[in-house]
Design an enzyme around this catalytic site. Structure first.
Site, PDB file in Angstrom:
ATOM      1  N   ASP A  62      14.530  32.435  43.259  1.00 25.72           N
ATOM      2  CA  ASP A  62      14.882  31.162  43.878  1.00 25.72           C
ATOM      3  C   ASP A  62      16.386  31.008  44.068  1.00 25.72           C
ATOM      4  OD1 ASP A  62      15.411  30.933  41.127  1.00 25.72           O
ATOM      5  OD2 ASP A  62      13.629  29.706  40.776  1.00 25.72           O
ATOM      6  N   HIS A 129       6.318  24.901  34.557  1.00 28.59           N
ATOM      7  CA  HIS A 129       6.693  25.430  35.876  1.00 28.59           C
ATOM      8  C   HIS A 129       7.232  26.851  35.745  1.00 28.59           C
ATOM      9  CE1 HIS A 129      10.952  23.826  35.164  1.00 28.59           C
ATOM     10  NE2 HIS A 129      11.184  25.054  35.593  1.00 28.59           N
TER      11      HIS A 129
END
Length: 234
Positions: A62, A129
Site C-alpha cells: 500500500d 485489518h
C-alpha cells in the site's frame, strides 16, 4: 495455518528473517512487503545479513494517496530507508500515491499479474485489518482506493507532526490480491494485537467484520506471535 511462538519481537523477527531467507534460497523470486513498526526489525536483520535480493522483485501492499515517493512519510521512502537502499531488488514496486485512481489501480493490478507473489509479508491491525483492508472490505477486492478509518489515522499519527497531516486515503492491495500469494507470513507482536490474533487463529470461516480471517482459506499461512500477542490463545 502454522503458528510459531516467540518470546519477544526480536526473536519473532529472527524467525521471520529465517523464513524469508529460506524462501529466497529455495527459488522465491517475488516478495510482497509491508511497512510499519511490525516488520521494521525484520528488515534490520535482512540489512545486517549477506542476503542478496538483486535477482528478486518486491511489491508493496500500500501507499498513502497524496504523498510523493520522496516524501519522508510515504511508504516508498520508508522502504528505501529500511531496506531498499542497502538491499536493492531487481525491481521494487510501490503504489504511486500521486497517480489518478483508475490509472493506478490498472497499473498496479498489471504489476501483480506480471509478478505473482511467492511470499507475502503481513502485519495485522487491532481490528483485524490487513494492508488497508478494513472491516467490511469485500473478499473479492483487488487493488483499490481506501478511506482510512479513524482508528487507523490515530494509529498512524505518531509518524506525523500533527494529526491533520495524516493522509485520509490510500491505495491498497485488495484481499483477493493478497490471497494470490503462494505463501503468507503474518507477524503480530505486542499485547495490543492479542485479540486480533485470537480472532484470526480461532476463526473457522472468514467473516467480513474481521478481514484477516480470509486467511483461513489460504493453503500456506504462517503466523509468528510473541508472548504478548499470544496471551489469549495459549
Amino acid at each position: 495455518m502454522e503458528i510459531i511462538y516467540a518470546k519477544n519481537k526480536d526473536e519473532g523477527s529472527t524467525k521471520a528473517y529465517e523464513i524469508i531467507r529460506e524462501a529466497l534460497d529455495n527459488g522465491a523470486e517475488v516478495f510482497g512487503l509491508a511497512t510499519g513498526s511490525t516488520p521494521e526489525s525484520v528488515y534490520e536483520k535482512l540489512v545486517a545479513s549477506d542476503v542478496d535480493f538483486s535477482d528478486a522483485v518486491s511489491v508493496n501492499l500500500d501507499e498513502y494517496i497524496g504523498l510523493a515517493g520522496t516524501d519522508e512519510q510515504s511508504y516508498r521512502y520508508f522502504m528505501e530507508q529500511h531496506l531498499f537502499n542497502e538491499k536493492p531488488f531487481k525491481a521494487s514496486y510501490v503504489p504511486n500515491g500521486l497517480n489518478d485512481e483508475a490509472e493506478e489501480i490498472e497499473r498496479y493490478e498489471q504489476i501483480l499479474a506480471e509478478n505473482p507473489v511467492d511470499l507475502q509479508l503481513l502485519g495485522i491491525g487491532q481490528n483485524g485489518h490487513i494492508a488497508f483492508n478494513e472491516p467490511g472490505t469485500s473478499f473479492d477486492s483487488v487493488t483499490h482506493k481506501v478511506e482510512l478509518t479513524d482508528s487507523t489515522i490515530q494509529a498512524n499519527k505518531r509518524n506525523f507532526e500533527k494529526e491533520e497531516d495524516v493522509p485520509r486515503y490510500a491505495y491498497s492491495m485488495g484481499l483477493s490480491s493478497i490471497m494470490k500469494a503462494k505463501k503468507i507470513l503474518l507477524l503480530a507482536f505486542g499485547e495490543e494485537k492479542a485479540q486480533a490474533v485470537k480472532d484470526l487463529v480461532t476463526a473457522e470461516e472468514p467473516t467480513g467484520e474481521i478481514p484477516s480471517t480470509i486467511l483461513v482459506n489460504h493453503p500456506d499461512v504462517t503466523v509468528i506471535v510473541d508472548e504478548a500477542a499470544a496471551q489469549l490463545i495459549q
